[in-house]
Design an enzyme around this catalytic site. Structure first.
Site, PDB file in Angstrom:
ATOM      1  N   ARG A  52       0.807  -1.230   0.000  1.00 53.00           N
ATOM      2  CA  ARG A  52       0.000   0.000   0.000  1.00 53.00           C
ATOM      3  C   ARG A  52       0.835   1.273   0.000  1.00 53.00           C
ATOM      4  O   ARG A  52       0.589   2.197  -0.757  1.00 53.00           O
ATOM      5  CB  ARG A  52      -0.852   0.079   1.286  1.00 53.00           C
ATOM      6  CG  ARG A  52      -2.196  -0.472   1.213  1.00 53.00           C
ATOM      7  CD  ARG A  52      -2.564  -0.941   2.604  1.00 53.00           C
ATOM      8  NE  ARG A  52      -1.625  -1.977   2.988  1.00 53.00           N
ATOM      9  CZ  ARG A  52      -1.754  -3.244   2.666  1.00 53.00           C
ATOM     10  NH1 ARG A  52      -2.809  -3.639   2.024  1.00 53.00           N
ATOM     11  NH2 ARG A  52      -0.850  -4.145   2.988  1.00 53.00           N
ATOM     12  N   THR A  53       1.784   1.333   0.925  1.00 47.64           N
ATOM     13  CA  THR A  53       2.457   2.613   1.123  1.00 47.64           C
ATOM     14  C   THR A  53       3.233   2.999  -0.133  1.00 47.64           C
ATOM     15  O   THR A  53       3.100   4.109  -0.644  1.00 47.64           O
ATOM     16  CB  THR A  53       3.381   2.540   2.358  1.00 47.64           C
ATOM     17  OG1 THR A  53       2.595   2.130   3.467  1.00 47.64           O
ATOM     18  CG2 THR A  53       4.010   3.887   2.657  1.00 47.64           C
ATOM     19  N   LYS A  81      25.885  -3.461  -0.439  1.00 42.90           N
ATOM     20  CA  LYS A  81      27.363  -3.363  -0.401  1.00 42.90           C
ATOM     21  C   LYS A  81      27.817  -2.633   0.854  1.00 42.90           C
ATOM     22  O   LYS A  81      29.005  -2.356   1.014  1.00 42.90           O
ATOM     23  CB  LYS A  81      27.867  -2.581  -1.615  1.00 42.90           C
ATOM     24  CG  LYS A  81      27.484  -3.160  -2.953  1.00 42.90           C
ATOM     25  CD  LYS A  81      28.062  -2.260  -4.058  1.00 42.90           C
ATOM     26  CE  LYS A  81      27.546  -2.643  -5.419  1.00 42.90           C
ATOM     27  NZ  LYS A  81      27.840  -1.592  -6.404  1.00 42.90           N
ATOM     28  N   ARG A 102      11.268   3.982   3.419  1.00 45.74           N
ATOM     29  CA  ARG A 102      10.904   3.025   4.481  1.00 45.74           C
ATOM     30  C   ARG A 102      12.134   2.212   4.828  1.00 45.74           C
ATOM     31  O   ARG A 102      12.874   1.779   3.941  1.00 45.74           O
ATOM     32  CB  ARG A 102       9.787   2.093   4.002  1.00 45.74           C
ATOM     33  CG  ARG A 102       9.549   0.945   4.961  1.00 45.74           C
ATOM     34  CD  ARG A 102       8.329   0.142   4.635  1.00 45.74           C
ATOM     35  NE  ARG A 102       7.119   0.868   4.968  1.00 45.74           N
ATOM     36  CZ  ARG A 102       5.894   0.339   4.911  1.00 45.74           C
ATOM     37  NH1 ARG A 102       5.739  -0.914   4.526  1.00 45.74           N
ATOM     38  NH2 ARG A 102       4.840   1.058   5.227  1.00 45.74           N
ATOM     39  N   HIS A 130       5.054   6.144  11.488  1.00 41.30           N
ATOM     40  CA  HIS A 130       4.549   5.914  10.134  1.00 41.30           C
ATOM     41  C   HIS A 130       3.541   7.020   9.812  1.00 41.30           C
ATOM     42  O   HIS A 130       2.338   6.792   9.741  1.00 41.30           O
ATOM     43  CB  HIS A 130       3.903   4.527  10.074  1.00 41.30           C
ATOM     44  CG  HIS A 130       3.589   4.028   8.694  1.00 41.30           C
ATOM     45  ND1 HIS A 130       3.635   4.836   7.568  1.00 41.30           N
ATOM     46  CD2 HIS A 130       3.213   2.799   8.257  1.00 41.30           C
ATOM     47  CE1 HIS A 130       3.303   4.110   6.506  1.00 41.30           C
ATOM     48  NE2 HIS A 130       3.038   2.876   6.905  1.00 41.30           N
TER      49      HIS A 130
HETATM   50  C1  NCD Z   1       1.704  -0.937   8.276  1.00 39.19           C
HETATM   51  C2  NCD Z   1       3.203  -0.762   8.448  1.00 39.19           C
HETATM   52  O1  NCD Z   1       3.958  -0.953   7.507  1.00 39.19           O
HETATM   53  O2  NCD Z   1       3.577  -0.402   9.564  1.00 39.19           O
HETATM   54  N1  NCD Z   1       1.326  -1.175   6.957  1.00 39.19           N
HETATM   55  C3  NCD Z   1       1.063  -0.116   6.151  1.00 39.19           C
HETATM   56  O3  NCD Z   1       1.932   0.645   5.802  1.00 39.19           O
HETATM   57  N2  NCD Z   1      -0.215   0.117   5.828  1.00 39.19           N
HETATM   58  C4  NCD Z   1       1.111  -1.906   9.216  1.00 39.19           C
HETATM   59  C5  NCD Z   1       1.701  -3.279   9.311  1.00 39.19           C
HETATM   60  O4  NCD Z   1       2.613  -3.649   8.572  1.00 39.19           O
HETATM   61  O5  NCD Z   1       1.190  -4.033  10.147  1.00 39.19           O
END
Ligand code: NCD
Length: 381
Positions: A52-53, A81, A102, A130
């Site tokens: 999703r993100t 590396k 991320r 997040h």
């Molecule tokens: C979440 C995350 O990555 O923290 N997912 C997301 O980005 N919607 C929640 C999760 O992974 O449980």
């Protein structure tokens, strides 16, 4: 001067409202925004899995008319590396206009933001924050209730490692009349700094319980989360705790008729599929709201707008004093912690899940928390 977002609290409440208003405007008139970012590029740097993100960031940039360069697998990048997050951020700044990153280590987004010459958006840093999920959550709540004030929100599941919970708690704590009900097993209680530094100073009552059934009738919003398997040091502990909460149609009978059910997704088994048909389920809407809020955030950090719904007239960052000022931090946000960070040769962050533990060149810094203790400026532990 650029501005980055490590958590939603790096923006003022008025700026968060501006993002909500812009998102609603994008929903009402997407064509108006379709070419705003022509000629701009977003890099999505994902050192950790995502559906999703990353995809919603990329869809957001495409729907603004911009382009995307993506790193989806750290194994195929120079990270394999041994390149540091700091160096990667410096390099990628030469290719694009904005970065969404991320990373599995807490504090990695702050390191990237401190080293990039362009805005960095935290798309998840370990078990820490997040913010863009929280922006999606806030829009979902706002579209439902037209406000955040006065709501009782229950967080259920892995409150220790669930970064979406940490960011949403910090975001909600800035509204009036909020109540938190924290539903988790003893082992997965919310990190203390969120109670002591965030909820308590804001005067927010926090009820901690292990019982979902007991909590459900009180809630306006139930925020379910997955047990974060990948963050456990001891696989046996995960095995013991997985499946501890399962929301099903029977339990939904205990919830208020207008209590909405949210989840950042992915779900494992904590929401039975039958709940998807309940008119109170909102978790798939959340994923769509995330795209709109990411569009609004990209616009803001690229320098569009200065109040209300963002104005689409192109303005250079240097003409906007609010965007220029490196001291423009919001009290409580990670950048405000950075601004008051101190160093002491004797101080070392002890959290093995912090970026300080994996990148040697990082100077360990702490801030003095409300309880007088030292907390790492990167991971807040
Ligand atoms: C979440 C995350 O990555 O923290 N997912 C997301 O980005 N919607 C929640 C999760 O992974 O449980």
């Amino acid at each position: 001067m650029k501005r980055s977002v490590i958590d939603t609290t790096d923006l003022s409440l008025a700026e968060v409202q501006q993002l909500l208003d812009t998102s609603l405007d994008i929903i009402a008139d997407p064509a108006k925004y379709a070419h705003v970012c022509e000629g701009k590029k977003l890099a999505t740097l994902f050192f950790e899995p995502s559906t999703r993100t990353r995809m919603s960031f990329e869809a957001a940039m495409y729907e603004l008319g911009g382009n995307v360069i993506s790193m989806t697998d750290a194994g195929t990048s120079s990270a394999a590396k041994g390149e540091t997050v700091a160096d990667t951020a410096k390099v990628v700044s030469n290719y694009v206009d904005i970065i969404a990153q991320r990373h599995p280590k807490a504090g990695a987004a702050l390191v990237a933001a401190r080293n990039a010459s362009i805005p960095v958006i935290n798309a998840g840093d370990g078990g820490h924050c997040h913010p863009t999920q929280t922006f999606a959550d806030l829009l979902t709540i706002y579209r439902e209730y037209g406000k955040m004030d006065g709501l009782t929100i229950g967080f259920c599941g892995d409150l220790l490692y669930g970064r979406t919970v940490h960011s949403l708690m910090a975001a909600m704590a800035r509204y009036q009349g909020i109540r938190f009900v924290l539903i988790s097993p003893e082992e997965l209680k919310v990190p203390r700094h969120l109670i002591e530094d965030v909820a308590t100073p804001a005067g927010i009552p926090c009820e901690e319980t292990t019982s979902l059934e007991e909590a459900l009738p009180k809630l306006d919003v139930l925020y379910m989360t997955r047990i974060q398997k990948e963050r456990f040091d001891d696989p046996a502990q995960y095995e013991r705790l997985k499946g501890v909460y399962v929301l099903d149609a029977e339990k939904m009978k205990l919830a208020k008729p207008d209590c909405i059910v949210m989840h950042p997704l992915p779900r494992v088994d904590e929401i039975a599929v039958e709940v998807d048909d309940d008119p109170r389920a909102r978790y798939f809407e959340q994923t769509l709201n995330g795209k709109y809020m990411r569009m609004a955030l990209i616009l803001k950090l690229l320098g569009y707008g200065d109040g209300g719904a963002l104005s689409l007239s192109k303005r250079s960052l240097s003409q906007n004093p609010a965007e220029q000022d490196p001291s423009l931090t919001c009290e409580g946000g990670p950048f405000s912690l950075w601004a008051k960070a101190e160093e002491d040769p004797a101080y070392r962050c002890a959290n093995p899940k912090c970026i300080c533990a994996s990148e040697r060149a990082i100077r360990h810094k702490y801030y003095i928390a409300k309880d007088g203790g030292r907390r790492c400026v990167y991971c807040e532990q």
